[in-house]
Design a protein around this motif. Structure first.
Motif, PDB file in Angstrom:
ATOM      1  N   LEU A  17       0.771  -1.250   0.133  1.00 21.28           N
ATOM      2  CA  LEU A  17      -0.016  -0.045   0.120  1.00 21.28           C
ATOM      3  C   LEU A  17       0.865   1.306   0.103  1.00 21.28           C
ATOM      4  CD1 LEU A  17      -2.828   1.499   0.398  1.00 21.28           C
ATOM      5  CD2 LEU A  17      -2.547   1.400   2.684  1.00 21.28           C
ATOM      6  N   PHE A  18       0.823   1.975  -1.008  1.00 22.42           N
ATOM      7  CA  PHE A  18       1.244   3.326  -1.020  1.00 22.42           C
ATOM      8  C   PHE A  18       0.463   4.310  -0.523  1.00 22.42           C
ATOM      9  CE2 PHE A  18       0.908   7.372  -3.197  1.00 22.42           C
ATOM     10  CZ  PHE A  18       1.870   7.956  -2.894  1.00 22.42           C
ATOM     11  N   GLY A  19       0.916   5.248   0.465  1.00 21.65           N
ATOM     12  CA  GLY A  19      -0.208   6.362   0.861  1.00 21.65           C
ATOM     13  C   GLY A  19       0.641   7.488   1.044  1.00 21.65           C
ATOM     14  N   LYS A  20       0.094   8.387   0.733  1.00 21.05           N
ATOM     15  CA  LYS A  20       0.686   9.990   1.032  1.00 21.05           C
ATOM     16  C   LYS A  20       1.076   9.991   2.599  1.00 21.05           C
ATOM     17  CE  LYS A  20      -1.332  12.555  -3.345  1.00 21.05           C
ATOM     18  NZ  LYS A  20      -1.758  13.577  -3.428  1.00 21.05           N
ATOM     19  N   LEU A  21       2.152  10.427   2.666  1.00 17.87           N
ATOM     20  CA  LEU A  21       2.620  10.367   4.194  1.00 17.87           C
ATOM     21  C   LEU A  21       1.670  11.314   5.154  1.00 17.87           C
ATOM     22  CD1 LEU A  21       4.896   9.445   6.039  1.00 17.87           C
ATOM     23  CD2 LEU A  21       6.220  11.107   5.601  1.00 17.87           C
ATOM     24  N   ASP A  22       1.360  12.454   4.564  1.00 17.60           N
ATOM     25  CA  ASP A  22       0.275  13.114   5.712  1.00 17.60           C
ATOM     26  C   ASP A  22      -0.854  12.356   5.944  1.00 17.60           C
ATOM     27  OD1 ASP A  22      -0.650  13.427   2.989  1.00 17.60           O
ATOM     28  OD2 ASP A  22      -1.466  15.563   3.642  1.00 17.60           O
ATOM     29  N   LEU A  23      -1.311  11.476   4.875  1.00 15.78           N
ATOM     30  CA  LEU A  23      -2.643  10.721   5.229  1.00 15.78           C
ATOM     31  C   LEU A  23      -2.225   9.480   6.062  1.00 15.78           C
ATOM     32  CD1 LEU A  23      -4.184  10.622   1.741  1.00 15.78           C
ATOM     33  CD2 LEU A  23      -4.848  12.098   3.802  1.00 15.78           C
ATOM     34  N   LEU A  24      -1.209   8.929   5.857  1.00 15.20           N
ATOM     35  CA  LEU A  24      -0.983   7.885   6.676  1.00 15.20           C
ATOM     36  C   LEU A  24      -0.670   8.146   8.143  1.00 15.20           C
ATOM     37  CD1 LEU A  24       1.569   5.630   4.494  1.00 15.20           C
ATOM     38  CD2 LEU A  24      -0.830   5.023   4.716  1.00 15.20           C
ATOM     39  N   GLU A  25       0.090   9.353   8.216  1.00 20.24           N
ATOM     40  CA  GLU A  25       0.353   9.802   9.716  1.00 20.24           C
ATOM     41  C   GLU A  25      -0.943  10.152  10.380  1.00 20.24           C
ATOM     42  OE1 GLU A  25       4.550  11.693   9.399  1.00 20.24           O
ATOM     43  OE2 GLU A  25       3.028  12.919   8.798  1.00 20.24           O
ATOM     44  N   ALA A  26      -2.134  10.555   9.779  1.00 19.51           N
ATOM     45  CA  ALA A  26      -3.307  10.581  10.335  1.00 19.51           C
ATOM     46  C   ALA A  26      -4.109   9.620  10.617  1.00 19.51           C
ATOM     47  CB  ALA A  26      -4.036  11.836   9.706  1.00 19.51           C
ATOM     48  N   MET A  27      -3.875   8.542  10.075  1.00 19.31           N
ATOM     49  CA  MET A  27      -4.645   7.330  10.314  1.00 19.31           C
ATOM     50  C   MET A  27      -4.488   6.558  11.354  1.00 19.31           C
ATOM     51  SD  MET A  27      -4.377   6.379   5.981  1.00 19.31           S
ATOM     52  CE  MET A  27      -4.380   4.655   6.315  1.00 19.31           C
ATOM     53  N   PRO A  28      -5.536   6.107  12.077  1.00 17.98           N
ATOM     54  CA  PRO A  28      -5.123   5.254  12.950  1.00 17.98           C
ATOM     55  C   PRO A  28      -4.919   3.727  12.595  1.00 17.98           C
ATOM     56  CG  PRO A  28      -7.538   5.326  12.495  1.00 17.98           C
ATOM     57  CD  PRO A  28      -6.840   6.170  11.827  1.00 17.98           C
ATOM     58  N   PRO A  29      -4.213   2.787  13.592  1.00 12.69           N
ATOM     59  CA  PRO A  29      -3.854   1.545  13.011  1.00 12.69           C
ATOM     60  C   PRO A  29      -5.054   0.542  13.017  1.00 12.69           C
ATOM     61  CG  PRO A  29      -3.607   1.803  15.334  1.00 12.69           C
ATOM     62  CD  PRO A  29      -3.872   3.122  14.909  1.00 12.69           C
ATOM     63  N   TRP A  30      -4.903  -0.447  12.292  1.00 12.36           N
ATOM     64  CA  TRP A  30      -6.034  -1.422  12.043  1.00 12.36           C
ATOM     65  C   TRP A  30      -5.949  -2.513  12.975  1.00 12.36           C
ATOM     66  CZ3 TRP A  30      -6.259  -4.807   7.000  1.00 12.36           C
ATOM     67  CH2 TRP A  30      -7.335  -5.553   7.121  1.00 12.36           C
ATOM     68  N   LYS A  31      -4.573  -3.148  12.628  1.00 12.98           N
ATOM     69  CA  LYS A  31      -4.420  -4.491  13.375  1.00 12.98           C
ATOM     70  C   LYS A  31      -3.375  -3.936  14.776  1.00 12.98           C
ATOM     71  CE  LYS A  31      -4.789  -7.251   9.503  1.00 12.98           C
ATOM     72  NZ  LYS A  31      -3.898  -7.931   8.421  1.00 12.98           N
ATOM     73  N   GLY A  32      -3.379  -4.575  15.873  1.00 14.84           N
ATOM     74  CA  GLY A  32      -2.567  -4.337  17.090  1.00 14.84           C
ATOM     75  C   GLY A  32      -1.862  -5.455  17.308  1.00 14.84           C
ATOM     76  N   GLY A  33      -0.565  -5.201  17.770  1.00 18.19           N
ATOM     77  CA  GLY A  33       0.264  -6.412  18.306  1.00 18.19           C
ATOM     78  C   GLY A  33       1.847  -5.629  18.291  1.00 18.19           C
ATOM     79  N   GLY A  34       2.713  -6.665  18.079  1.00 20.59           N
ATOM     80  CA  GLY A  34       4.078  -6.091  18.081  1.00 20.59           C
ATOM     81  C   GLY A  34       4.700  -5.275  17.171  1.00 20.59           C
ATOM     82  N   ASP A  35       5.562  -4.476  17.229  1.00 18.03           N
ATOM     83  CA  ASP A  35       6.281  -3.865  16.125  1.00 18.03           C
ATOM     84  C   ASP A  35       5.444  -2.566  15.513  1.00 18.03           C
ATOM     85  OD1 ASP A  35       8.914  -4.162  15.164  1.00 18.03           O
ATOM     86  OD2 ASP A  35       8.231  -4.735  13.356  1.00 18.03           O
TER      87      ASP A  35
END
Length: 415
Positions: A245-263
């Motif tokens: 998945l390519f995403g513009k960095l400002d959008l990725l930085e504003a997005m919450p995570p989807w899956k939780g866990g290590g790393d």
């Protein structure tokens, strides 16, 4: 030899390239294998297989965690793969490259993170009639959960996107346009740069499903100016289990995570978790380490040939195949838009696609039969399914000739 000749790029030789793919040397039902299903999954060159074997026999360890040589080396190769993909797409920053399981996973990531955070009952997602189920179902799930409207732009009878119909559906309520770059059924190449410009003019973001497009020619996400671009590794001569998945960095930085866990974390207490910056935020758990290295090897392989050279070779194959198929009695090609990749879907009067594919298999031919994960498109075409021949860099005109000969035999046998 003059300077122009000395700097001229070598001509791509598909016959020589075939030697890189060990599976193409085998027989099926006593006949030479003719693989025409690259649109579903491409065969793998020896360079990819060797790179993955080396990763597992020379420096395998988990990444991002170990303070020892094996882990540091594995981490270096894994992150180098990210940089290779960044360059392949001409993304501006390697942090804009998220490794996922496949393109479906990439699209769902956007739906479940950006979509949940930004879309509601007053908003709409605009897709097209050409879409694969992977770019339909996630938006329907969001519609059912959040009340988001899903709009569908029509196509023309030749399989092109109806831009007038698209414009009629594009207004300020549309917050996301999600379209294929290239149809996996018809091979239609959509005018993505134009779509992005029109969408941005009304304030909408754009996600592009590039699973078919990255195989057939060069892709530049900065030139397209799309907000998200998804593709899968196994169609690009790489392994399964790895997507991008390519995403513009400002959008990725504003997005919450989807899956939780290590790393995917900075710190964790029982009271609170602080999430890591992208791309780690979206790569919970042990990532596809070996698969990422294999994908990078696949990218290096196609770039070594040249994406423009691959596009030219496949364009010649497409022209030749359409000419030869037109001579088969009772055969209809579905999708004749002017801008097409080397993907051909067709039906033959009186013959069920599945029955026809099984007979063609006896001649060593590998073709896809059915709805190709695009049932709404089948209904638009007025058919239950089609036979699909999808070409790769290793296919030649002789493969087309085998197909035509086998079709004539099959038509006589099944008539």
């Amino acid at each position: 030899m003059d300077a122009a000749t000395m700097t001229q790029a070598p001509v791509f030789d598909p016959e020589a390239a075939r030697d890189d793919f060990p599976i193409l040397a085998r027989l099926v039902h006593g006949k030479p294998l003719v693989y025409l299903d690259t649109g579903a999954s491409a065969q793998k060159p020896r360079q990819v297989l060797d790179a993955m074997a080396r990763a597992q026999t020379e420096c395998y360890a988990n990444v991002h965690r170990g303070a020892y040589w094996l882990s540091e080396t594995a981490t270096s190769r894994f992150e180098a793969a990210r940089e290779t993909v960044r360059g392949f797409l001409n993304a501006g920053n390697e942090r804009e490259i998220v490794f996922t399981a496949n393109a479906t996973d990439s699209i769902n990531l956007v739906a479940q993170t950006w979509g949940r955070a930004n879309l509601g009952p007053s908003d709409a997602v605009l897709i097209s009639e050409l879409e694969h189920h992977a770019n339909i179902v996630p938006w329907q799930m969001l519609r059912d959960e959040k009340g988001v409207e899903v709009r569908v732009a029509p196509i023309t009878d030749d399989g092109a996107l109806d831009m007038a119909g698209f414009e009629r559906l594009l207004d300020e309520r549309v917050k996301l346009v999600a379209v294929a770059h290239c149809s996996n059924v018809l091979g239609t190449i959509l005018p993505v740069a134009d779509i992005v410009a029109r969408a941005h003019a009304v304030g909408a973001r754009v996600l592009v499903d590039g699973s078919q497009a990255v195989v057939h020619g060069p892709v530049d996400v900065r030139a397209l100016d799309c907000d998200f671009y998804a593709f899968t590794g196994h169609k690009l001569y790489g392994p399964t289990g790895i997507g991008v998945l390519f995403g513009k960095l400002d959008l990725l930085e504003a997005m919450p995570p989807w899956k939780g866990g290590g790393d995917m974390i900075e710190s964790v207490t029982f009271e609170k978790t602080t999430y890591a910056a992208p791309p780690a935020r979206f790569e919970a758990g042990t990532p596809p380490i070996v698969e990422a290295i294999g994908l990078a090897a696949a990218v290096d392989y196609v770039q070594g040939i040249g994406m423009a050279a691959i596009a030219d070779h496949e364009a010649d194959l497409l022209r030749y195949a359409m000419q030869r198929l037109a001579s088969v009695e009772g055969l209809t090609i579905h999708g004749t838009a002017p801008h097409k990749a080397a993907v051909l879907s067709f039906t033959v009067d009186g013959l069920h696609p599945q029955d026809l594919a099984m007979v063609l298999d006896r001649s060593g031919l590998c073709l896809r039969a059915g709805h190709h994960c695009a049932e709404p498109l089948m209904r638009r075409l007025g058919v239950a399914g089609t036979i699909r021949a999808s070409f790769g860099l290793y296919n030649t005109r002789s493969d087309v000739d085998v197909l035509i000969s086998a079709l004539e035999k099959a038509r006589n046998l099944l008539a």
